[in-house]
Design a protein around this motif. Structure first.
Motif, PDB file in Angstrom:
ATOM      1  N   GLY A  13       0.811  -1.216   0.000  1.00 36.98           N
ATOM      2  CA  GLY A  13       0.000   0.000   0.000  1.00 36.98           C
ATOM      3  C   GLY A  13       0.843   1.263   0.000  1.00 36.98           C
ATOM      4  O   GLY A  13       0.566   2.216  -0.744  1.00 36.98           O
ATOM      5  N   VAL A  14       1.891   1.272   0.821  1.00 37.35           N
ATOM      6  CA  VAL A  14       2.758   2.460   0.902  1.00 37.35           C
ATOM      7  C   VAL A  14       3.517   2.655  -0.412  1.00 37.35           C
ATOM      8  O   VAL A  14       3.616   3.776  -0.917  1.00 37.35           O
ATOM      9  CB  VAL A  14       3.734   2.340   2.096  1.00 37.35           C
ATOM     10  CG1 VAL A  14       4.695   3.510   2.116  1.00 37.35           C
ATOM     11  CG2 VAL A  14       2.968   2.265   3.407  1.00 37.35           C
ATOM     12  N   ILE A  15       4.039   1.579  -0.974  1.00 31.29           N
ATOM     13  CA  ILE A  15       4.788   1.684  -2.228  1.00 31.29           C
ATOM     14  C   ILE A  15       3.869   2.154  -3.351  1.00 31.29           C
ATOM     15  O   ILE A  15       4.259   2.974  -4.184  1.00 31.29           O
ATOM     16  CB  ILE A  15       5.468   0.340  -2.580  1.00 31.29           C
ATOM     17  CG1 ILE A  15       6.558   0.028  -1.548  1.00 31.29           C
ATOM     18  CG2 ILE A  15       6.051   0.382  -3.983  1.00 31.29           C
ATOM     19  CD1 ILE A  15       7.129  -1.364  -1.645  1.00 31.29           C
ATOM     20  N   ARG A  16       2.646   1.670  -3.358  1.00 32.32           N
ATOM     21  CA  ARG A  16       1.692   2.135  -4.382  1.00 32.32           C
ATOM     22  C   ARG A  16       1.431   3.631  -4.233  1.00 32.32           C
ATOM     23  O   ARG A  16       1.324   4.353  -5.237  1.00 32.32           O
ATOM     24  CB  ARG A  16       0.378   1.356  -4.277  1.00 32.32           C
ATOM     25  CG  ARG A  16       0.450   0.012  -4.930  1.00 32.32           C
ATOM     26  CD  ARG A  16      -0.888  -0.681  -4.868  1.00 32.32           C
ATOM     27  NE  ARG A  16      -0.890  -1.883  -5.694  1.00 32.32           N
ATOM     28  CZ  ARG A  16      -1.716  -2.885  -5.539  1.00 32.32           C
ATOM     29  NH1 ARG A  16      -2.639  -2.839  -4.584  1.00 32.32           N
ATOM     30  NH2 ARG A  16      -1.656  -3.938  -6.324  1.00 32.32           N
ATOM     31  N   LEU A  17       1.307   4.104  -2.995  1.00 34.27           N
ATOM     32  CA  LEU A  17       1.114   5.536  -2.766  1.00 34.27           C
ATOM     33  C   LEU A  17       2.296   6.342  -3.301  1.00 34.27           C
ATOM     34  O   LEU A  17       2.118   7.391  -3.918  1.00 34.27           O
ATOM     35  CB  LEU A  17       0.947   5.829  -1.268  1.00 34.27           C
ATOM     36  CG  LEU A  17      -0.437   5.640  -0.684  1.00 34.27           C
ATOM     37  CD1 LEU A  17      -0.390   5.790   0.829  1.00 34.27           C
ATOM     38  CD2 LEU A  17      -1.408   6.641  -1.278  1.00 34.27           C
ATOM     39  N   MET A  18       3.503   5.842  -3.051  1.00 38.00           N
ATOM     40  CA  MET A  18       4.697   6.548  -3.520  1.00 38.00           C
ATOM     41  C   MET A  18       4.767   6.550  -5.052  1.00 38.00           C
ATOM     42  O   MET A  18       5.078   7.567  -5.657  1.00 38.00           O
ATOM     43  CB  MET A  18       5.968   5.912  -2.949  1.00 38.00           C
ATOM     44  CG  MET A  18       6.106   6.018  -1.439  1.00 38.00           C
ATOM     45  SD  MET A  18       5.885   7.684  -0.797  1.00 38.00           S
ATOM     46  CE  MET A  18       4.179   7.676  -0.303  1.00 38.00           C
ATOM     47  N   ASN A  19       4.455   5.413  -5.661  1.00 39.42           N
ATOM     48  CA  ASN A  19       4.433   5.349  -7.127  1.00 39.42           C
ATOM     49  C   ASN A  19       3.393   6.302  -7.699  1.00 39.42           C
ATOM     50  O   ASN A  19       3.627   6.946  -8.722  1.00 39.42           O
ATOM     51  CB  ASN A  19       4.175   3.919  -7.610  1.00 39.42           C
ATOM     52  CG  ASN A  19       5.417   3.064  -7.602  1.00 39.42           C
ATOM     53  OD1 ASN A  19       6.525   3.575  -7.699  1.00 39.42           O
ATOM     54  ND2 ASN A  19       5.239   1.762  -7.487  1.00 39.42           N
TER      55      ASN A  19
END
Length: 148
Positions: A24-30
């Motif tokens: 979830g966090v990586i998707r937000l950053m992407n």
């Protein structure tokens, strides 16, 4: 490997391993990176990606302080966990001695003599220290160095 590619690879690994929190966090950053690329019509390099990630960390810090002030430790803990995931992708932070050495080198390079030269000095330091030092801390150290 570029930072964007590393984020993408880690996202795929998180999907495979079932690590929903990191995913979830990586998707937000992407999404933040892609949004900036679309808005500015550019392809972000590692420095641009680091700027996006630093902004996300700053937002998390602000949220943590607000949640703690409101007595919502549960929400502050979530923000802290997200910040840990984001900080995995940021470069190692410099120590105060290293920052002071960079400030001294920039003073020698620019010939800065007093507080009036702070803007010129920060313009040289910001690209050098981006992602490696807290620019608020750098600003305090520069003021102290130029004052006396």
């Amino acid at each position: 490997m570029s930072l964007k590619q590393r984020l993408t690879d880690d996202m795929k690994a998180a999907m495979k391993s079932g690590d929903k929190h990191s995913l979830g966090v990586i998707r937000l950053m992407n999404a933040g990176i892609k949004q900036r690329e679309v808005d500015e019509r550019i392809e972000l390099d590692d420095a641009g990606v680091i700027a996006v990630l630093e902004k996300a960390v700053k937002q998390r810090k602000d949220s943590i302080s607000q949640f703690e002030a409101a007595g919502r430790e549960d929400l502050a803990a979530i923000e802290r966990d997200e910040m840990v995931v984001i900080e995995r992708y940021l470069p190692e932070k410099m120590g105060e001695a290293e920052v002071l050495a960079a400030i001294d080198a920039a003073i020698a390079q620019t010939g800065a003599a007093g507080p009036a030269d702070m803007g010129k000095l920060m313009a040289v330091l910001k690209p050098q220290l981006a992602g490696q030092a807290d620019m608020g801390q750098v600003s305090v150290l520069v003021k102290r160095r130029l004052a006396g």
